[in-house]
Scaffold this active site. Structure first.
Site, short mmCIF file in Angstrom:
data_model
loop_
_atom_site.label_atom_id
_atom_site.label_comp_id
_atom_site.label_asym_id
_atom_site.label_seq_id
_atom_site.Cartn_x
_atom_site.Cartn_y
_atom_site.Cartn_z
N HIS A 271 -22.57 -55.68 1.24
CA HIS A 271 -22.96 -55.34 2.09
C HIS A 271 -24.18 -56.14 3.05
CE1 HIS A 271 -23.46 -51.70 5.05
NE2 HIS A 271 -25.24 -51.41 4.07
N ASP A 373 -21.97 -60.22 9.41
CA ASP A 373 -22.40 -61.34 8.95
C ASP A 373 -21.79 -62.55 9.34
OD1 ASP A 373 -23.80 -59.05 7.52
OD2 ASP A 373 -22.35 -58.82 6.78
N1 NMX Z 1 -12.39 -61.28 0.81
C1 NMX Z 1 -10.71 -61.00 -0.75
N2 NMX Z 1 -10.89 -60.16 -0.44
C2 NMX Z 1 -11.12 -58.82 -0.10
C3 NMX Z 1 -12.05 -59.24 1.35
C4 NMX Z 1 -12.27 -60.23 1.34
N3 NMX Z 1 -13.09 -60.36 2.50
N4 NMX Z 1 -11.59 -57.97 2.08
C5 NMX Z 1 -11.06 -56.87 0.90
N5 NMX Z 1 -10.80 -57.72 -0.04
C6 NMX Z 1 -9.46 -56.74 -1.19
C7 NMX Z 1 -10.96 -56.07 -2.08
O1 NMX Z 1 -11.80 -56.94 -2.96
C8 NMX Z 1 -9.89 -55.40 -2.31
O2 NMX Z 1 -9.41 -56.39 -3.61
P1 NMX Z 1 -9.18 -54.92 -5.09
O3 NMX Z 1 -7.79 -54.34 -4.86
O4 NMX Z 1 -8.32 -56.37 -5.75
O5 NMX Z 1 -10.07 -54.02 -5.53
C9 NMX Z 1 -8.78 -55.16 -1.77
O6 NMX Z 1 -8.83 -56.10 -0.79
C10 NMX Z 1 -8.86 -54.29 -0.41
O7 NMX Z 1 -10.11 -54.25 -0.08
P2 NMX Z 1 -10.12 -53.25 1.50
O8 NMX Z 1 -9.83 -51.83 1.38
O9 NMX Z 1 -9.75 -54.38 2.35
O10 NMX Z 1 -11.80 -53.13 1.72
P3 NMX Z 1 -12.97 -52.09 1.18
O11 NMX Z 1 -13.14 -51.09 2.09
O12 NMX Z 1 -12.84 -51.92 -0.47
O13 NMX Z 1 -14.06 -53.27 0.79
C11 NMX Z 1 -15.54 -54.62 1.97
C12 NMX Z 1 -14.72 -53.57 2.46
C13 NMX Z 1 -16.54 -55.72 3.69
C14 NMX Z 1 -17.08 -54.33 0.92
C15 NMX Z 1 -14.88 -55.96 1.98
O14 NMX Z 1 -13.56 -56.44 2.76
C16 NMX Z 1 -15.67 -57.15 1.19
O15 NMX Z 1 -15.15 -57.49 0.21
N6 NMX Z 1 -15.50 -58.07 2.29
C17 NMX Z 1 -16.42 -59.21 2.00
C18 NMX Z 1 -18.01 -59.34 1.98
C19 NMX Z 1 -18.54 -59.21 3.23
O16 NMX Z 1 -17.83 -59.64 4.16
N7 NMX Z 1 -19.89 -57.58 2.77
C20 NMX Z 1 -19.85 -57.50 4.42
C21 NMX Z 1 -18.77 -56.18 5.09
C22 NMX Z 1 -19.94 -56.50 6.48
N8 NMX Z 1 -21.20 -55.63 6.31
O17 NMX Z 1 -22.65 -55.76 7.08
O18 NMX Z 1 -21.64 -54.53 5.83
C1 MLT Z 2 -22.60 -52.19 7.97
O1 MLT Z 2 -23.10 -52.54 9.52
O2 MLT Z 2 -22.79 -50.77 7.32
C2 MLT Z 2 -21.05 -52.01 7.54
O3 MLT Z 2 -20.39 -53.19 8.41
C3 MLT Z 2 -20.30 -51.73 6.59
C4 MLT Z 2 -20.23 -50.37 7.39
O4 MLT Z 2 -19.98 -50.29 7.96
O5 MLT Z 2 -19.35 -49.38 6.04
#
Ligand code: NMX
Ligand code: MLT
Length: 447
Positions: A271, A373
């Protein structure tokens, strides 16, 4: 009563019958279905929360009270000579749905200034943290220490009516929002910059400019702060920080408990902490390259190496968004205007050209595009905040505007204690009809 509170009260009175009618007349209407993958997969996409403060469309991005970010940044009044609007105006917009006038903003600024005195014991709490503590842990504890000031708790003990919960919550929320930037700047100065920052606010400055002043930063860092707080303020209700704030407050815990919890949720690398992870990852790439800017092939290799070692690419992907985050774009435009030749900015841009295709080829992430981010740490780095552990604190200041506006409205509309139902794996297997299959396998093994 101040203009904002009066307007808010009017809006609350107008809104209450809508919520009451939905529950009374349409309480049994079905609006969604729940799949096994959602129950096991973080409840992704289940429509189970209501908020009018903001809405996140997967393709368009966030709207605050119906306004896109470019509209918010254009339409909210700005301090003279500033590029970015008053953050105070954003609070007005989130609470009421209306763009404030200059006079309304000025009144709110005076109100914020009157509320921002931080009790001395908060500095003591911050000062007493052991070295090596993360700034988010310190922020969470500092906010928690303010709990004894809760107006809501005092009024609750006196037996106020449910209909007035929002009023005492508004007082607490506005007090806390006014103090958060001061507390955060103090944490920064204490940890990293004891000689450059300021401990006391400048009464002539708006919230964004005063934050820059207290951090010891020159212009345009005031605009960076305003932009940063505004774009991070809200992302509808289901994200971890907003949801945590709402959940904790649903038990009528006061806003200090709820905000401290929201900060704790934001401090995870999936996050809000992703902004510091992006910087760490970029620094790793730079260190690998020495003085040389990487070629496209070298960039691709670095991204693949990260993925192949089982890590995520920080700053990419999203649980709801399915396109480039408009918050990324807003910051990118600011960078293009103010720091087009910044080295790290060039890295971020170069990565934008290769990461989405690689994530698509990798085949896991549903959204291969950058989120907020990916860009935010680079801006802070450029303006001299190189201690990237601090970046999520800035996110938290912004997020408090949205989370606290939501909690005020939760109380106004009498939203219930949050209490979803859980089931066991046995029950789930029975529901999908595989319990007999599993039982006969178990019998085979034991016979
Ligand atoms: N790099 C590599 N793998 C990824 C990424 C990424 N940036 N984004 C998603 N995946 C993988 C994820 O780990 C999951 O793998 P597994 O099946 O092995 O568990 C698979 O793709 C499916 O995930 P999604 O459904 O696309 O994403 P989910 O909704 O579960 O998660 C995040 C969303 C934001 C947690 C994920 O995209 C992520 O880990 N991004 C990198 C961290 C990040 O930038 N977080 C900040 C989000 C914004 N914020 O400020 O909160
Ligand atoms: C946020 O600003 O809270 C992030 O993009 C994560 C989200 O919306 O799930």
């Amino acid at each position: 009563m101040k203009t904002l509170k009066q307007k808010l009260f009017k809006k609350i009175e107008e809104h209450r019958p809508r919520t009451a009618r939905l529950v009374k007349e349409f309480g049994n209407e079905v609006i969604d279905e729940v799949k096994v993958s959602q129950v096991i997969g973080g409840m992704r996409g289940i429509k189970s929360l209501v908020t009018d403060i903001s809405y996140l469309d997967p393709m368009e991005g966030i709207r605050y009270r119906g306004f896109t970010l470019p509209e918010v940044l254009k339409q909210l009044p700005k301090p003279e000579g500033a590029e970015m609007p008053y953050v105070e105006g954003l609070y007005y917009l989130l609470l009421t749905g209306e763009i404030p006038t200059q006079n309304e903003i000025e009144e709110l600024m005076v109100d914020f200034k009157n509320r921002r005195i931080v009790p001395h014991y908060v500095w003591d709490v911050i000062d007493s943290f052991p070295s090596g503590s993360h700034p988010m842990a310190i922020l969470s504890a500092a906010v928690m220490s303010l709990e004894r000031e809760s107006h809501f708790n005092t009024e609750y003990k006196k037996g106020i009516s449910k209909m007035d919960y929002w009023d005492a919550t508004y007082e607490d929320a506005t007090n806390l929002i006014a103090k958060m930037p001061l507390i955060s700047a103090y944490i920064y100065n204490k940890l990293y910059s004891p000689e450059n920052g300021h401990r006391y606010p400048d009464p002539s400055l708006d919230l964004g400019a005063n934050f820059a002043y207290m951090m010891g930063k020159e212009q345009p860092y005031d605009d960076v702060s305003r932009m940063y707080f505004i774009i991070h303020a809200d992302h509808e209700s289901g994200n971890v920080s907003a949801h945590t704030g709402h959940l904790v407050a649903s038990s009528l815990s006061d806003v200090y408990y709820a905000t401290s919890a929201m900060i704790n949720g934001l401090a995870g690398p999936l996050h809000g902490l992703a902004n510091q992870e992006v910087l760490r990852w970029l620094q790793g790439l730079k260190a690998k390259m020495g003085n040389k800017f990487p070629s496209e092939e070298e960039l691709k290799k670095y991204v693949w190496d990260t993925l192949n070692s089982g890590q995520v690419i920080p700053g990419y992907g999203h649980a709801v968004l399915r396109k480039t985050d408009p918050r990324y774009t807003v910051q990118r435009e600011f960078c293009l205007k103010h720091m087009p030749n910044d080295e790290l900015f060039k890295y971020v841009d170069a990565l934008y050209n290769v990461v989405p295709d690689i994530l698509r080829e990798h085949g896991k992430a549903k959204n291969p595009w950058p989120n907020v981010d990916a860009q935010s740490g680079v801006l802070q780095w450029h303006y001299g905040i190189k201690e990237y552990d601090f970046y999520t604190v800035l996110f938290a200041i912004g997020r408090s505007f949205g989370v606290l506006s939501n909690i005020i409205w939760d109380r106004a509309l009498g939203y219930s204690l949050e209490r979803p139902k859980s089931i066991t794996t046995d029950m789930l297997e029975k529901m999908v009809g595989i319990d007999n299959e599993i039982k006969s396998k178990e019998e085979l093994v034991t016979s």
